[in-house]
Design a protein around this motif. Structure first.
Motif, PDB file in Angstrom:
ATOM      1  N   TYR A   1      29.244  -1.521  35.678  1.00  0.00           N
ATOM      2  CA  TYR A   1      27.974  -0.794  35.630  1.00  0.00           C
ATOM      3  C   TYR A   1      28.249   0.696  35.511  1.00  0.00           C
ATOM      4  O   TYR A   1      29.132   1.242  36.177  1.00  0.00           O
ATOM      5  CB  TYR A   1      27.177  -1.082  36.908  1.00  0.00           C
ATOM      6  CG  TYR A   1      25.971  -0.185  37.111  1.00  0.00           C
ATOM      7  CD1 TYR A   1      24.734  -0.520  36.561  1.00  0.00           C
ATOM      8  CD2 TYR A   1      26.066   1.002  37.847  1.00  0.00           C
ATOM      9  CE1 TYR A   1      23.629   0.291  36.739  1.00  0.00           C
ATOM     10  CE2 TYR A   1      24.961   1.827  38.032  1.00  0.00           C
ATOM     11  CZ  TYR A   1      23.744   1.464  37.473  1.00  0.00           C
ATOM     12  OH  TYR A   1      22.665   2.283  37.654  1.00  0.00           O
ATOM     13  N   VAL A   2      27.462   1.373  34.659  1.00  0.00           N
ATOM     14  CA  VAL A   2      27.525   2.828  34.572  1.00  0.00           C
ATOM     15  C   VAL A   2      26.124   3.340  34.281  1.00  0.00           C
ATOM     16  O   VAL A   2      25.371   2.729  33.521  1.00  0.00           O
ATOM     17  CB  VAL A   2      28.520   3.292  33.477  1.00  0.00           C
ATOM     18  CG1 VAL A   2      28.131   2.759  32.093  1.00  0.00           C
ATOM     19  CG2 VAL A   2      28.639   4.812  33.458  1.00  0.00           C
ATOM     20  N   SER A   3      25.762   4.457  34.911  1.00  0.00           N
ATOM     21  CA  SER A   3      24.437   5.029  34.728  1.00  0.00           C
ATOM     22  C   SER A   3      24.531   6.382  34.034  1.00  0.00           C
ATOM     23  O   SER A   3      25.344   7.235  34.417  1.00  0.00           O
ATOM     24  CB  SER A   3      23.739   5.207  36.084  1.00  0.00           C
ATOM     25  OG  SER A   3      22.522   5.908  35.912  1.00  0.00           O
ATOM     26  N   LEU A   4      23.684   6.584  33.042  1.00  0.00           N
ATOM     27  CA  LEU A   4      23.642   7.871  32.356  1.00  0.00           C
ATOM     28  C   LEU A   4      22.750   8.876  33.079  1.00  0.00           C
ATOM     29  O   LEU A   4      22.564   9.987  32.596  1.00  0.00           O
ATOM     30  CB  LEU A   4      23.191   7.684  30.906  1.00  0.00           C
ATOM     31  CG  LEU A   4      24.114   6.801  30.050  1.00  0.00           C
ATOM     32  CD1 LEU A   4      23.722   6.872  28.590  1.00  0.00           C
ATOM     33  CD2 LEU A   4      25.584   7.180  30.228  1.00  0.00           C
ATOM     34  N   ASP A   5      22.216   8.509  34.245  1.00  0.00           N
ATOM     35  CA  ASP A   5      21.638   9.516  35.132  1.00  0.00           C
ATOM     36  C   ASP A   5      22.736  10.409  35.712  1.00  0.00           C
ATOM     37  O   ASP A   5      22.469  11.530  36.152  1.00  0.00           O
ATOM     38  CB  ASP A   5      20.869   8.838  36.272  1.00  0.00           C
ATOM     39  CG  ASP A   5      19.413   8.571  35.906  1.00  0.00           C
ATOM     40  OD1 ASP A   5      18.882   9.280  35.030  1.00  0.00           O
ATOM     41  OD2 ASP A   5      18.814   7.648  36.481  1.00  0.00           O
ATOM     42  N   ASP A   6      23.956   9.887  35.728  1.00  0.00           N
ATOM     43  CA  ASP A   6      25.134  10.681  36.120  1.00  0.00           C
ATOM     44  C   ASP A   6      25.437  11.656  34.977  1.00  0.00           C
ATOM     45  O   ASP A   6      25.763  11.238  33.863  1.00  0.00           O
ATOM     46  CB  ASP A   6      26.319   9.743  36.364  1.00  0.00           C
ATOM     47  CG  ASP A   6      27.563  10.477  36.819  1.00  0.00           C
ATOM     48  OD1 ASP A   6      27.913  11.501  36.196  1.00  0.00           O
ATOM     49  OD2 ASP A   6      28.211  10.012  37.776  1.00  0.00           O
TER      50      ASP A   6
ATOM     51  N   TYR B   1      19.380   8.367  27.074  1.00  0.00           N
ATOM     52  CA  TYR B   1      19.979   9.700  27.098  1.00  0.00           C
ATOM     53  C   TYR B   1      21.140   9.852  26.115  1.00  0.00           C
ATOM     54  O   TYR B   1      21.572  10.976  25.856  1.00  0.00           O
ATOM     55  CB  TYR B   1      20.470  10.028  28.510  1.00  0.00           C
ATOM     56  CG  TYR B   1      19.370  10.250  29.506  1.00  0.00           C
ATOM     57  CD1 TYR B   1      18.410  11.242  29.309  1.00  0.00           C
ATOM     58  CD2 TYR B   1      19.278   9.484  30.661  1.00  0.00           C
ATOM     59  CE1 TYR B   1      17.394  11.453  30.224  1.00  0.00           C
ATOM     60  CE2 TYR B   1      18.263   9.685  31.583  1.00  0.00           C
ATOM     61  CZ  TYR B   1      17.324  10.673  31.361  1.00  0.00           C
ATOM     62  OH  TYR B   1      16.322  10.874  32.271  1.00  0.00           O
ATOM     63  N   ALA B   2      21.666   8.753  25.593  1.00  0.00           N
ATOM     64  CA  ALA B   2      22.821   8.841  24.685  1.00  0.00           C
ATOM     65  C   ALA B   2      22.664   7.856  23.531  1.00  0.00           C
ATOM     66  O   ALA B   2      23.396   6.865  23.437  1.00  0.00           O
ATOM     67  CB  ALA B   2      24.123   8.590  25.443  1.00  0.00           C
TER      68      ALA B   2
END
Length: 408
Positions: A46-51, A80-81
């Motif tokens: 899991y990875v969040s682009l809020d980071d 976001y990307a």
């Protein structure tokens, strides 16, 4: 906080066996991330682009980002990307593995252009909005999408929630965002105030370049006050003090963000006497009630918006019964120039099913008198219903039933 099994989970797992990429869209805070994490098999990262660090890497070097984060993978807030989409296309075309990438996005209007160009045929797009009443009651798995047929009615009759007036309005006033619907200790006004400031205004500002935030806040209140009504762009523009072009653009943002639903009028080639303006529904009734400043469920039930917000709740529950199973549904309303109106028509397999929304515990056959107007359309008409506040269903005629809102 109580854990709820989301109906969309089964749809997500099913489409992951067919498509390489799955995108779950919907407003912030409806549970997209929780849904994907609950469904994730061991080993799916899991990875969040809020980071901001992860977002910057995804935007500036998407190939390196996807080399560091290998599938099976969940990417949160992928809007976001959009630079990632072409690289994902290349990777899934190389491997042909199903279910490699699960994505979430809170702003579908910002996502769709890039996705349609790069991931067409490779991606399944699912819509998630707030909790349905059937999910809260743990009966959604056994209930088909709503149509007022005898088969649906017999199945729904066995598991229902309360149709008591204040129970219904308490649910309406609280709303369907999991963080508040499942947590009675959550301060409602603070939750919705923060939601508007943190999510709606920030996301809209970042992604659509809305310049006048004060006017946009007025616009949100104006939209909420008109739920269940025909859209009048000129009237709304006067209230908000912007032009009609801006109103149309902002409504498009809310619609594709999953905050409002535009119910289109039914039309065919038989008659040109039908109204062509859509009706507007604010999909989360708690947010709608907050924006229109109803301080308690009791005040809401007794107030001027009582009927419109009950209709809004019924419409949203019907939509959820379809969207949560990955089905679009074909929904319309009917209104002709003689002012004959039918609140909802569901078109399915060539059949039209007419539905009226009523705030009453004692519906009469007169509530469905306009159903006869459908005869002019020269199409088969199935069973109809009056959705209302009764405790149990009763037949109003050979082909029309009164159905409690608690069955939805």
């Amino acid at each position: 906080m109580q854990h709820i099994h989301r109906t969309l989970a089964e749809t997500l797992k099913s489409v992951s066996t067919v498509f390489s990429v799955v995108l779950v869209t919907g407003p912030r805070q409806v549970g997209k991330t929780t849904l994907l994490r609950d469904c994730a098999e061991p080993g799916r990262s899991y990875v969040s682009l809020d980071d901001l660090d992860q977002r910057t890497l995804a935007q500036t070097d998407p190939a390196l980002f996807l080399q560091l984060h290998k599938p099976p993978l969940i990417i949160d807030e992928v809007q976001y990307a959009p630079q990632l989409f072409s690289v994902i296309k290349s990777l899934v075309d190389q491997t042909q593995t199903r279910g490699q990438y699960w994505l979430t996005g809170s702003q579908k209007f910002h996502l769709m252009h890039g996705i349609s160009e790069t991931l067409a045929g490779r991606i399944a797009i699912l819509d998630l909005i707030g909790l349905s009443q059937a999910e809260r009651d743990d009966r959604a798995a056994d209930q088909a999408p709503f149509t007022p047929t005898r088969g649906w009615l017999e199945a729904a009759r066995t598991k229902t929630s309360s149709s008591a007036v204040m129970d219904v309005y308490r649910t309406i006033w609280t709303g369907s965002f999991p963080a508040i619907a499942l947590n009675p200790d959550m301060p409602r006004d603070i939750f919705y105030s923060s939601y508007i400031q943190t999510y709606i205004q920030r996301d809209v500002r970042d992604l659509t370049r809305v310049g006048n935030e004060i006017a946009f806040a007025r616009f949100l209140r104006a939209v909420a006050a008109r739920t269940g009504q025909l859209i009048n762009y000129a009237d709304m523009a006067r209230d908000v003090d912007v032009d009609q072009k801006t109103i149309k653009a902002w409504l498009s943002i809310l619609e594709t963000s999953g905050l409002v639903f535009m119910l289109q009028p039914y039309h065919n080639n038989i008659t040109n006497r039908l109204v062509k303006t859509p009706k507007l529904y604010f999909l989360d009734t708690g947010l709608c009630a907050y924006l229109t400043q109803w301080s308690t469920p009791e005040a809401l039930e007794a107030g001027a918006m009582s009927g419109a917000i009950l209709e809004t709740y019924m419409m949203a529950e019907i939509l959820k019964s379809y969207w949560n199973r990955g089905k679009a549904g074909h929904f319309y309303f009917y209104r002709d120039r003689d002012q004959k109106e039918i609140d909802l028509i569901i078109s399915q397999d060539g059949m039209l099913y007419p539905i009226e929304f009523k705030k009453t515990m004692t519906p009469s056959l007169g509530a469905s008198k306009n159903f006869a107007a459908l005869e002019a359309l020269k199409q088969p008409v199935g069973d109809g219903c009056v959705l209302c506040l009764k405790d149990a269903d009763i037949p109003l005629s050979k082909s029309v039933w009164a159905i409690p809102v608690g069955y939805l």
